[in-house]
Write a protein that holds these residues in place. Sequence first.
Motif, PDB file in Angstrom:
ATOM      1  N   ALA A  27       0.801  -1.229   0.000  1.00  0.00           N
ATOM      2  CA  ALA A  27       0.000   0.000   0.000  1.00  0.00           C
ATOM      3  C   ALA A  27       0.833   1.279   0.000  1.00  0.00           C
ATOM      4  O   ALA A  27       0.321   2.339  -0.359  1.00  0.00           O
ATOM      5  CB  ALA A  27      -0.939  -0.002   1.201  1.00  0.00           C
ATOM      6  N   GLY A  28       2.112   1.207   0.402  1.00  0.00           N
ATOM      7  CA  GLY A  28       2.917   2.431   0.448  1.00  0.00           C
ATOM      8  C   GLY A  28       2.217   3.474   1.284  1.00  0.00           C
ATOM      9  O   GLY A  28       1.700   3.201   2.376  1.00  0.00           O
ATOM     10  N   ASP A  40       5.351  -8.385   7.089  1.00  0.00           N
ATOM     11  CA  ASP A  40       5.785  -8.980   5.821  1.00  0.00           C
ATOM     12  C   ASP A  40       4.627  -9.763   5.186  1.00  0.00           C
ATOM     13  O   ASP A  40       4.057 -10.657   5.822  1.00  0.00           O
ATOM     14  CB  ASP A  40       6.977  -9.908   6.122  1.00  0.00           C
TER      15      ASP A  40
HETATM   16  C1  LIG Z   1       5.941   0.359  -5.492  1.00  0.00           C
HETATM   17  S1  LIG Z   1       5.603   0.582  -3.807  1.00  0.00           S
HETATM   18  C2  LIG Z   1       3.875   0.886  -3.791  1.00  0.00           C
HETATM   19  C3  LIG Z   1       3.539   2.317  -3.473  1.00  0.00           C
HETATM   20  C4  LIG Z   1       2.075   2.647  -3.340  1.00  0.00           C
HETATM   21  N1  LIG Z   1       1.294   2.307  -4.506  1.00  0.00           N
HETATM   22  C5  LIG Z   1       1.875   4.103  -2.991  1.00  0.00           C
HETATM   23  O1  LIG Z   1       1.014   4.752  -3.567  1.00  0.00           O
HETATM   24  O2  LIG Z   1       2.609   4.613  -2.141  1.00  0.00           O
HETATM   25  C6  LIG Z   1       5.749  -1.059  -3.174  1.00  0.00           C
HETATM   26  C7  LIG Z   1       5.567  -1.162  -1.682  1.00  0.00           C
HETATM   27  O3  LIG Z   1       5.694  -2.530  -1.282  1.00  0.00           O
HETATM   28  C8  LIG Z   1       6.247  -2.546   0.021  1.00  0.00           C
HETATM   29  N2  LIG Z   1       6.825  -3.886   0.292  1.00  0.00           N
HETATM   30  C9  LIG Z   1       7.998  -4.384  -0.164  1.00  0.00           C
HETATM   31  N3  LIG Z   1       8.200  -5.619   0.319  1.00  0.00           N
HETATM   32  C10 LIG Z   1       7.111  -5.935   1.094  1.00  0.00           C
HETATM   33  C11 LIG Z   1       6.738  -7.081   1.869  1.00  0.00           C
HETATM   34  N4  LIG Z   1       7.528  -8.155   1.919  1.00  0.00           N
HETATM   35  N5  LIG Z   1       5.556  -7.049   2.525  1.00  0.00           N
HETATM   36  C12 LIG Z   1       4.746  -5.971   2.450  1.00  0.00           C
HETATM   37  N6  LIG Z   1       5.050  -4.845   1.754  1.00  0.00           N
HETATM   38  C13 LIG Z   1       6.224  -4.823   1.064  1.00  0.00           C
HETATM   39  C14 LIG Z   1       7.306  -1.447  -0.037  1.00  0.00           C
HETATM   40  O4  LIG Z   1       7.651  -0.980   1.257  1.00  0.00           O
HETATM   41  C15 LIG Z   1       6.614  -0.386  -0.891  1.00  0.00           C
HETATM   42  O5  LIG Z   1       5.972   0.574  -0.098  1.00  0.00           O
END
Ligand SMILES: C[S@@+](CC[C@H](N)C(=O)[O-])C[C@H]1O[C@@H](n2cnc3c(N)ncnc32)[C@H](O)[C@@H]1O
Length: 426
Positions: free
Chosen positions: A11-12, A59
């Motif tokens: 969700a960022g 996670d």
């Molecule tokens: C491309 S960004 C998405 C941003 C979002 N659409 C926004 O508007 O801010 C991908 C997100 O996935 C999260 N992420 C990465 N690995 C993850 C995990 N293992 N579990 C949950 N979230 C994760 C990152 O922290 C990042 O915020």
Amino acid sequence: MGKARVVELFAGVGGFRIGLERSGWRVVWSNQWEPATKAQHASDCYVAHFGADGHVCEDIHALMDEAEAGLRDLPDHELLVGGFPCQDYSVARTLNQALGLVGMKGVLWWEIHRLLTMKRPPYLFLENVDRLLKSPAHQRGRDFAVMLTTLANLGYEVEWRVVNAADYGFPQKRRRVLIVGRLAGEAPRDPEEVLYQGTLARALPIERGPVLTAAWDNFAVTGSPADVTESFGAKRGATPFRSAGYMSHRRVWTMDAIPAHEGSRQTLSDILEPTKLVPESYFIRHAHLKTWEYLKGGKREQRFHKATGTPYFYAEGSIPFPDRIDWPARTILTGEGGQSPSRFKHLIETDDGRYRRLTPRELERLNGFPDDWTATGMPDGRRAFMMGNALVVGLIERAGAELIQEVPARPDHVAIPIEVAETIAS
Ligand SMILES: C[S@@+](CC[C@H](N)C(=O)[O-])C[C@H]1O[C@@H](n2cnc3c(N)ncnc32)[C@H](O)[C@@H]1O
């Protein structure tokens, strides 16, 4: 609207949620966890705006393990959304093929896949870098083909579009692929109708012309996900996936789409703050200006490999110095924040003849977020990082507004049981 429930993964700071809530959807559960840092700034920001109810900062892999083991309940929903990191989606061949596919560990696409398998929401809406359609370099298009194959196996059909936000009047050039899926009916729909008037084409119209129709490509993604991993794209130099496409029952129709936009067009100048409101730390010190100019300039120069000392020639073209404010901004990258000189950070000339970087608020505006959305306790560099990771909210809003109209109209959308879908797809 009671039926328009959303689960938001990766969700960022909530870009999907802002766009979807503006178009009438209701997010009932969300997940965001940043593996690289102890502080969870994105999740904190999300919770500051939307509350902690139904939000989990853990996670996703561990969460899906718990859900599969029956230790955690995930709510039913009509739409699953997420902007997931682009990684290698290849599939390991299991000893027993009958066990099905085993996605590579740590690849986040497989977490989406697990949730789709468990909950079978009728719709999904994903966003990714457009490189997804071309990767990896030695097997162009393989990763997207794996993704389409696994979605077909779950009984989903898919529309996709590569969209540059600036082509639709937004103030940033940001090319991303939007992917909308739905549980498929018993046969593919008319591909011409989907490509020109489907959900994404209604939200983000394209030119219609005989040339485009003639340029259609029509092929199938065949074999198991493991077969696709091994062989897809091995013999071709270029990806077969073009900027618009439709996959249903493993057949793919794809073509180059030309955006059609008649409304207004915003540029970087439209979102700038008045110079007098910009803190001094955003202005470039005179002594640093030459370094900025050098980094952004074209060059062809001899350099030396650090480890071996071997000389090589390094060449790159120039990018605008300063950035043109009468154009849409370039893509915001995650490294946009901080004072150090950089080739990729934006640098503009102000009305009083000085040079400065963009403020976090301006970066938020370039993505269509409300002002100071990320002013929730994180440093400015992290605020810029969040915008580099985020998306153009207006694109999500437009697609969400089209998609929501389909929800009540398709009460039969859980029509095909998963076993039947697998038979059709194979
Ligand atoms: C491309 S960004 C998405 C941003 C979002 N659409 C926004 O508007 O801010 C991908 C997100 O996935 C999260 N992420 C990465 N690995 C993850 C995990 N293992 N579990 C949950 N979230 C994760 C990152 O922290 C990042 O915020």
